[in-house]
Scaffold this motif. Structure first.
Motif, PDB file in Angstrom:
ATOM      1  N   VAL A  54       0.923  -0.865  -0.189  1.00 62.26           N
ATOM      2  CA  VAL A  54      -0.089  -0.181  -0.020  1.00 62.26           C
ATOM      3  C   VAL A  54       1.387   1.015   0.127  1.00 62.26           C
ATOM      4  O   VAL A  54       1.030   2.428  -1.407  1.00 62.26           O
ATOM      5  CB  VAL A  54      -0.608  -0.172   1.267  1.00 62.26           C
ATOM      6  N   LEU A  55       1.593   1.298   0.783  1.00 59.29           N
ATOM      7  CA  LEU A  55       2.759   2.642   1.020  1.00 59.29           C
ATOM      8  C   LEU A  55       3.987   2.505  -0.011  1.00 59.29           C
ATOM      9  O   LEU A  55       3.622   3.264  -0.800  1.00 59.29           O
ATOM     10  CB  LEU A  55       3.916   2.340   2.515  1.00 59.29           C
ATOM     11  N   LYS A  56       4.019   1.638  -1.273  1.00 56.37           N
ATOM     12  CA  LYS A  56       4.552   1.701  -2.030  1.00 56.37           C
ATOM     13  C   LYS A  56       3.900   2.633  -3.942  1.00 56.37           C
ATOM     14  O   LYS A  56       4.036   2.718  -4.358  1.00 56.37           O
ATOM     15  CB  LYS A  56       5.324   0.366  -3.031  1.00 56.37           C
ATOM     16  N   LYS A  57       2.913   1.611  -3.359  1.00 60.18           N
ATOM     17  CA  LYS A  57       1.355   1.955  -4.462  1.00 60.18           C
ATOM     18  C   LYS A  57       1.110   3.582  -4.229  1.00 60.18           C
ATOM     19  O   LYS A  57       0.938   4.206  -4.769  1.00 60.18           O
ATOM     20  CB  LYS A  57       0.085   1.301  -4.131  1.00 60.18           C
ATOM     21  N   LEU A  58       0.671   4.081  -3.130  1.00 63.79           N
ATOM     22  CA  LEU A  58       0.366   5.432  -2.641  1.00 63.79           C
ATOM     23  C   LEU A  58       1.844   6.123  -2.918  1.00 63.79           C
ATOM     24  O   LEU A  58       1.779   7.322  -4.233  1.00 63.79           O
ATOM     25  CB  LEU A  58       0.040   5.459  -1.405  1.00 63.79           C
TER      26      LEU A  58
END
Length: 80
Positions: A54-58
């Motif tokens: 999720v953090l990488k996608k953001l």
């Protein structure tokens, strides 16, 4: 030790949600794009979880990193 403990506690969830809204990106669309549940995305944004996908996608979507309070290992990956 090198790991930032509880880095999610410093996450600026209100600003992340503001940024998502201003870019017309939904929690559901993020969840669908990385094949996880919307609740996991919400828990990560609120700092209850530290789901790296999720953090990488953001980060990939352009969310300012200062809002995210990334774990050190992910900060290094993003910087490279």
């Amino acid at each position: 030790m090198g790991l930032r403990m509880a880095s999610g506690k410093l996450r600026q969830s209100f600003r992340i949600y503001e940024w998502l809204d201003s870019h017309k990106i939904s929690v559901t669309s993020i969840a669908e794009s990385i094949a996880i549940t919307p609740s996991m995305v919400s828990h990560t944004i609120r700092g209850r979880k530290n789901n790296r996908r999720v953090l990488k996608k953001l980060v990939d979507l352009g969310c300012p990193q200062e809002f995210l309070s990334l774990p050190i290992d992910l900060e290094k990956q993003v910087a490279a």
